[in-house]
Motif scaffolding. Structure first.
Motif, PDB file in Angstrom:
ATOM      1  N   MET A  34       0.937  -1.156  -0.068  1.00 15.48           N
ATOM      2  CA  MET A  34      -0.206  -0.074   0.116  1.00 15.48           C
ATOM      3  C   MET A  34       0.969   1.425   0.206  1.00 15.48           C
ATOM      4  SD  MET A  34      -2.761   1.257   2.773  1.00 15.48           S
ATOM      5  CE  MET A  34      -3.957   0.505   2.204  1.00 15.48           C
ATOM      6  N   ASP A  35       1.772   1.434   0.766  1.00 15.76           N
ATOM      7  CA  ASP A  35       2.871   2.402   0.768  1.00 15.76           C
ATOM      8  C   ASP A  35       3.413   2.594  -0.417  1.00 15.76           C
ATOM      9  OD1 ASP A  35       4.108   4.304   2.835  1.00 15.76           O
ATOM     10  OD2 ASP A  35       5.821   3.358   1.476  1.00 15.76           O
ATOM     11  N   ALA A  36       3.846   1.615  -1.078  1.00 17.07           N
ATOM     12  CA  ALA A  36       4.674   1.715  -2.672  1.00 17.07           C
ATOM     13  C   ALA A  36       3.393   2.167  -3.504  1.00 17.07           C
ATOM     14  CB  ALA A  36       4.978   0.353  -2.918  1.00 17.07           C
ATOM     15  N   LEU A  37       2.141   1.711  -3.221  1.00 20.30           N
ATOM     16  CA  LEU A  37       1.128   2.188  -4.348  1.00 20.30           C
ATOM     17  C   LEU A  37       0.838   3.719  -4.152  1.00 20.30           C
ATOM     18  CD1 LEU A  37      -1.191  -0.804  -4.530  1.00 20.30           C
ATOM     19  CD2 LEU A  37       0.435   0.055  -6.177  1.00 20.30           C
ATOM     20  N   CYS A  38       0.774   4.098  -2.659  1.00 17.27           N
ATOM     21  CA  CYS A  38       0.835   5.508  -2.280  1.00 17.27           C
ATOM     22  C   CYS A  38       1.781   6.565  -3.089  1.00 17.27           C
ATOM     23  CB  CYS A  38       0.607   5.613  -0.883  1.00 17.27           C
ATOM     24  SG  CYS A  38      -0.911   4.978  -0.092  1.00 17.27           S
ATOM     25  N   GLY A  39       2.808   5.883  -3.231  1.00 14.04           N
ATOM     26  CA  GLY A  39       3.911   6.822  -3.977  1.00 14.04           C
ATOM     27  C   GLY A  39       3.622   7.192  -5.417  1.00 14.04           C
ATOM     28  N   GLU A  40       2.470   6.515  -5.873  1.00 14.39           N
ATOM     29  CA  GLU A  40       2.069   7.086  -7.315  1.00 14.39           C
ATOM     30  C   GLU A  40       0.979   7.952  -7.411  1.00 14.39           C
ATOM     31  OE1 GLU A  40       3.543   5.455 -10.139  1.00 14.39           O
ATOM     32  OE2 GLU A  40       4.833   4.626  -8.781  1.00 14.39           O
ATOM     33  N   ILE A  41       0.532   8.310  -6.077  1.00 14.03           N
ATOM     34  CA  ILE A  41      -0.478   9.407  -5.969  1.00 14.03           C
ATOM     35  C   ILE A  41       0.363  10.718  -6.079  1.00 14.03           C
ATOM     36  CG2 ILE A  41      -2.166  10.769  -4.396  1.00 14.03           C
ATOM     37  CD1 ILE A  41      -2.290   7.798  -2.992  1.00 14.03           C
ATOM     38  N   PRO A  42      -0.273  11.654  -6.660  1.00 15.03           N
ATOM     39  CA  PRO A  42       0.069  13.000  -7.467  1.00 15.03           C
ATOM     40  C   PRO A  42       0.388  13.695  -6.052  1.00 15.03           C
ATOM     41  CG  PRO A  42      -1.535  12.480  -8.888  1.00 15.03           C
ATOM     42  CD  PRO A  42      -1.310  11.462  -7.942  1.00 15.03           C
ATOM     43  N   ALA A  43       1.482  14.453  -5.840  1.00  6.16           N
ATOM     44  CA  ALA A  43       1.797  15.182  -4.673  1.00  6.16           C
ATOM     45  C   ALA A  43       0.850  16.070  -4.385  1.00  6.16           C
ATOM     46  CB  ALA A  43       3.068  15.870  -4.762  1.00  6.16           C
ATOM     47  N   HIS A  44       0.087  16.748  -5.339  1.00  4.45           N
ATOM     48  CA  HIS A  44      -1.094  17.892  -4.952  1.00  4.45           C
ATOM     49  C   HIS A  44      -2.340  17.316  -4.306  1.00  4.45           C
ATOM     50  CE1 HIS A  44      -2.153  16.527  -8.968  1.00  4.45           C
ATOM     51  NE2 HIS A  44      -3.598  16.860  -8.602  1.00  4.45           N
ATOM     52  N   GLU A  45      -2.493  15.909  -4.376  1.00  4.42           N
ATOM     53  CA  GLU A  45      -3.768  15.730  -3.748  1.00  4.42           C
ATOM     54  C   GLU A  45      -4.055  15.694  -2.083  1.00  4.42           C
ATOM     55  OE1 GLU A  45      -5.278  11.932  -5.291  1.00  4.42           O
ATOM     56  OE2 GLU A  45      -4.685  12.676  -7.551  1.00  4.42           O
ATOM     57  N   ARG A  46      -5.062  15.808  -1.832  1.00  6.39           N
ATOM     58  CA  ARG A  46      -5.451  15.952  -0.511  1.00  6.39           C
ATOM     59  C   ARG A  46      -5.885  14.455   0.167  1.00  6.39           C
ATOM     60  NH1 ARG A  46      -6.522  18.934   4.014  1.00  6.39           N
ATOM     61  NH2 ARG A  46      -8.536  18.565   5.052  1.00  6.39           N
ATOM     62  N   LEU A  47      -5.147  14.085   1.030  1.00  5.77           N
ATOM     63  CA  LEU A  47      -5.325  12.706   1.624  1.00  5.77           C
ATOM     64  C   LEU A  47      -5.714  12.530   3.077  1.00  5.77           C
ATOM     65  CD1 LEU A  47      -2.011  11.113   0.107  1.00  5.77           C
ATOM     66  CD2 LEU A  47      -4.201  11.259  -1.250  1.00  5.77           C
ATOM     67  N   VAL A  48      -6.684  11.561   3.412  1.00  7.80           N
ATOM     68  CA  VAL A  48      -6.986  11.359   4.504  1.00  7.80           C
ATOM     69  C   VAL A  48      -6.459   9.877   4.777  1.00  7.80           C
ATOM     70  CG1 VAL A  48      -8.684  11.118   6.309  1.00  7.80           C
ATOM     71  CG2 VAL A  48      -8.744  13.079   4.948  1.00  7.80           C
ATOM     72  N   THR A  49      -5.805   9.575   5.843  1.00  4.12           N
ATOM     73  CA  THR A  49      -5.520   8.310   6.152  1.00  4.12           C
ATOM     74  C   THR A  49      -6.299   7.808   7.616  1.00  4.12           C
ATOM     75  OG1 THR A  49      -3.544   8.710   7.565  1.00  4.12           O
ATOM     76  CG2 THR A  49      -3.206   8.271   5.254  1.00  4.12           C
ATOM     77  N   VAL A  50      -6.861   6.712   7.683  1.00  2.00           N
ATOM     78  CA  VAL A  50      -7.416   6.255   8.939  1.00  2.00           C
ATOM     79  C   VAL A  50      -6.720   4.779   9.333  1.00  2.00           C
ATOM     80  CG1 VAL A  50      -9.591   5.537   9.920  1.00  2.00           C
ATOM     81  CG2 VAL A  50      -9.635   7.280   8.163  1.00  2.00           C
ATOM     82  N   GLU A  51      -6.455   4.791  10.632  1.00  3.52           N
ATOM     83  CA  GLU A  51      -5.726   3.545  11.168  1.00  3.52           C
ATOM     84  C   GLU A  51      -6.198   3.609  12.639  1.00  3.52           C
ATOM     85  OE1 GLU A  51      -1.771   3.032   9.531  1.00  3.52           O
ATOM     86  OE2 GLU A  51      -1.783   5.423   9.520  1.00  3.52           O
ATOM     87  N   ASP A  52      -5.852   2.235  13.178  1.00  3.14           N
ATOM     88  CA  ASP A  52      -5.884   2.213  14.704  1.00  3.14           C
ATOM     89  C   ASP A  52      -4.693   2.685  15.141  1.00  3.14           C
ATOM     90  OD1 ASP A  52      -4.676  -0.008  13.864  1.00  3.14           O
ATOM     91  OD2 ASP A  52      -6.026  -1.698  14.951  1.00  3.14           O
ATOM     92  N   THR A  53      -3.429   2.302  14.631  1.00  5.73           N
ATOM     93  CA  THR A  53      -2.360   2.755  14.952  1.00  5.73           C
ATOM     94  C   THR A  53      -1.511   3.434  13.623  1.00  5.73           C
ATOM     95  OG1 THR A  53      -1.243   0.687  14.904  1.00  5.73           O
ATOM     96  CG2 THR A  53      -2.016   1.380  17.120  1.00  5.73           C
ATOM     97  N   PHE A  54      -0.853   4.450  13.826  1.00  6.80           N
ATOM     98  CA  PHE A  54      -0.257   5.098  12.729  1.00  6.80           C
ATOM     99  C   PHE A  54       0.876   3.975  12.163  1.00  6.80           C
ATOM    100  CE2 PHE A  54      -1.549   9.106  14.416  1.00  6.80           C
ATOM    101  CZ  PHE A  54      -2.423   9.290  13.782  1.00  6.80           C
ATOM    102  N   GLU A  55       0.641   3.564  10.954  1.00  5.06           N
ATOM    103  CA  GLU A  55       1.710   2.769  10.057  1.00  5.06           C
ATOM    104  C   GLU A  55       1.998   3.049   8.919  1.00  5.06           C
ATOM    105  OE1 GLU A  55       1.696  -1.872  10.949  1.00  5.06           O
ATOM    106  OE2 GLU A  55      -0.414  -1.419  11.227  1.00  5.06           O
ATOM    107  N   ILE A  56       0.891   3.433   8.192  1.00 12.30           N
ATOM    108  CA  ILE A  56       1.140   4.061   6.640  1.00 12.30           C
ATOM    109  C   ILE A  56       2.076   5.076   6.696  1.00 12.30           C
ATOM    110  CG2 ILE A  56       0.154   4.664   4.703  1.00 12.30           C
ATOM    111  CD1 ILE A  56      -2.336   3.782   5.598  1.00 12.30           C
ATOM    112  N   GLY A  57       2.279   6.147   7.644  1.00  9.15           N
ATOM    113  CA  GLY A  57       3.119   7.289   7.903  1.00  9.15           C
ATOM    114  C   GLY A  57       3.220   7.987   6.533  1.00  9.15           C
ATOM    115  N   LEU A  58       1.950   8.288   5.878  1.00  9.38           N
ATOM    116  CA  LEU A  58       2.170   9.294   4.728  1.00  9.38           C
ATOM    117  C   LEU A  58       2.405  10.693   5.257  1.00  9.38           C
ATOM    118  CD1 LEU A  58      -0.716   8.216   2.110  1.00  9.38           C
ATOM    119  CD2 LEU A  58       1.755   7.324   2.546  1.00  9.38           C
TER     120      LEU A  58
END
Length: 439
Positions: free
Chosen positions: A234-258
C-alpha cells in the motif's frame, strides 16, 4: 546476518549499575525539563549528558571507596542500556536495530523469540530482568508515544501503538499469566514499486499496471494474511499518488506514515481511532474516523485495514467521489475479499444484507490484489482481480492474474479493453499488455 545477542547484553554488575543510573538520570532529566516543552532531540541530548555525568560520578565514588570500576567497554554498554531504557525500548532496542529481525515476541521478560529473514522462532536472551521491569518499560513507552498518552495497567491491560521506526507493538498484562509483547516490524518502509520488483514481490509488468491503476484513480483493495506485506505494498502504491492531492488516512495505530513524508505528500490528515477510557466514554472507532475524514474534502481516503463496521463508510467513500481510495483486508484470495466484506457488513449496526452489500462492493471496488508469504519469508503477489459489476445479486469479476505453479501471479485473462485504455491514458506502457486485451 548479524548475530543476535542478549538484548540486555550486560553482566550482573553492569545490570545493577544500569538500574541505579536509570532512576538517577530519570529523576534529573525530569527536574531539568520541568514544565518546559523541549523537543525529543533536546531531551535525548540532555539525557546523554546526564548519563555521562552520572557514570563519571559512579567511577569517582568507586575509586574513592575501593569498589569495582567499569572499564571503557562496560561503561559504553551501561550508557547504551540506560539511554535505551529512557528513550528507546530498553532490552528490545538491540533487536529493533537489527535489520534482519522481522518480528519479536516476548512471553514474559525472559522467554523471547524473533523471526528473521531466514529463521522463524529463534530463541534470544531476556529483554528485562523481571516481568515487573518489562511492564514498567512498556508503561513508560505508552506514556510518551503517539499523539496522546496511552495507559498500560490493570485498568487498561492491553496496548496497541506504533513505534518511532514504524514497527507495531501490542502488549497485554493481567489477562495473561505473564506480560506478553508482540512487535511486528516493517523492514521496508516508503519503498517504491520498482524496489518491490527487485525484491520479487511483483513483476515489472504488473508494477507498471498497478502504478497506472493508482494514477487512473481506480479503487484498490489489498488482501492477504498476517505479515504478508499488505502495508508495504500500500505504501508503495501511495507513492504513485500525485503530490498535490489531499489525503486522509485512517488507522488504529499509525503505520502507513504518509504524513511523515511531506515532500511526497504535503497535504495529509492522519486520523487514529482510540478506545474508551475507564469510564467507558471517549471511544472513536475507525468507522467514525472514516466518516470524519469524508467531511474534510479529501481526494482519496486511505484506510490502513478494514476489520469491522468501517467497511461501509469505506465503500461509500469509494463510490461517492473519492476515487483512487485504498484499503487492506485479511483474506485468503482475491475472491475471498467478497465474503470478508459481506461478513463485516452483516455485523455492522446497519446489518446490510448480502444483495445490498454486493451492490455496494460492485459500485465501489475496482481492483483487488492478493499477497502471500512463502516458507522462506518472501512476500509476493499471487493474483489480481478486476471487479466488473453485478449479475443479479452476485458480484462479477475478472481474474487478471491468478496463482501460477509456484504460487506467484501469472497472467490469466487480462484486463478489460476499457480498463487497458484507462491505464495507458494514466501512463502505463502499452507493451505491458502485449499478451492481449480481454473483451
Amino acid at each position: 546476518m548479524n548475530q543476535i545477542t542478549d538484548p540486555v547484553g550486560v553482566s550482573p554488575l553492569e545490570a545493577q549499575v544500569v538500574a541505579g543510573l536509570r532512576t538517577t538520570v530519570g529523576e534529573r532529566l525530569a527536574a531539568w525539563a520541568g514544565d518546559e516543552a523541549y523537543s525529543a532531540r533536546e531531551r535525548e541530548q540532555r539525557g546523554r549528558e546526564l548519563i555521562n555525568a552520572a557514570l563519571a560520578e559512579r567511577t569517582a565514588a568507586a575509586i574513592s571507596s575501593g569498589g569495582r570500576v567499569l572499564n571503557s567497554a562496560a561503561e559504553q554498554r551501561v550508557a547504551k542500556a540506560v539511554f535505551d531504557a529512557l528513550f528507546g525500548l530498553g532490552g528490545f532496542q538491540e533487536l529493533l536495530e537489527d535489520p534482519d529481525v522481522e518480528n519479536i515476541y516476548a512471553n514474559g521478560c525472559d522467554i523471547v523469540f524473533v523471526d528473521t529473514v531466514r529463521e522463524k522462532g529463534k530463541r534470544v536472551g531476556p529483554v528485562a530482568s523481571s516481568d515487573e521491569e518489562l511492564i514498567e518499560m512498556i508503561r513508560m513507552l505508552a506514556a510518551r508515544a503517539g499523539t496522546e498518552e496511552r495507559r498500560f495497567d490493570r485498568g487498561s491491560p492491553h496496548l496497541n501503538l506504533a513505534l518511532k521506526d514504524g514497527s507495531r507493538l501490542f502488549a497485554v498484562m493481567g489477562i495473561s499469566e505473564r506480560p506478553s509483547v508482540s512487535i511486528r516490524r516493517h523492514r521496508y518502509t516508503s519503498v517504491p514499486l520498482k524496489e518491490l520488483v527487485r525484491l520479487g514481490t511483483l513483476s515489472a509488468e504488473l508494477s507498471d499496471q498497478l502504478g497506472a491503476a493508482v494514477r487512473a484513480r481506480l479503487n484498490i483493495v489489498i488482501a492477504g494474511g498476517t505479515n504478508s506485506g499488505k502495508t508495504t505494498l500500500m505504501d508503495a502504491l501511495c507513492g504513485e499518488i500525485p503530490a498535490h492531492e489531499r489525503l486522509v488516512t485512517v488507522e488504529d495505530t499509525f503505520e502507513i506514515g504518509l504524513h511523515k513524508n511531506p515532500q511526497a505528500h504535503p497535504n495529509v490528515v492522519p486520523l487514529q481511532s482510540r478506545e474508551a477510557n475507564l469510564e467507558g466514554v471517549g471511544e472513536i472507532s475507525q468507522a467514525a474516523c472514516v466518516r470524519m475524514g469524508l467531511r474534510m474534502s479529501p481526494d482519496r481516503v486511505i484506510v490502513g485495514e478494514v476489520r469491522g463496521d468501517e467497511v461501509l463508510p469505506m465503500l461509500n467513500a469509494m463510490s461517492q467521489g473519492n476515487d483512487g481510495s485504498m484499503t487492506t483486508v485479511h483474506a485468503n484470495s482475491t475472491a475471498g475479499v467478497f465474503q470478508r466484506f459481506q461478513a463485516y457488513a452483516a455485523q455492522a449496526p446497519e446489518k446490510l444484507g448480502l444483495e445490498a452489500t454486493n451492490l455496494l462492493v460492485a459500485g465501489a471496488v475496482n481492483v483487488i490484489v492478493h499477497l502471500a508469504k512463502d516458507k522462506d519469508g518472501a512476500r509476493f503477489i499471487t493474483g489480481v482481480r478486476e471487479v466488473t459489476g453485478t449479475d443479479g445479486a452476485q458480484v462479477t469479476s475478472n481474474e487478471v492474474y491468478r496463482p501460477g505453479p509456484d504460487g506467484r501471479a501469472a497472467y490469466a485473462y487480462g484486463w478489460r479493453a476499457e480498463t487497458v485504455e484507462r491505464l495507458i491514458d494514466a501512463g502505463a506502457d502499452p507493451a505491458s499488455f502485449q499478451r492481449g486485451w480481454s473483451a
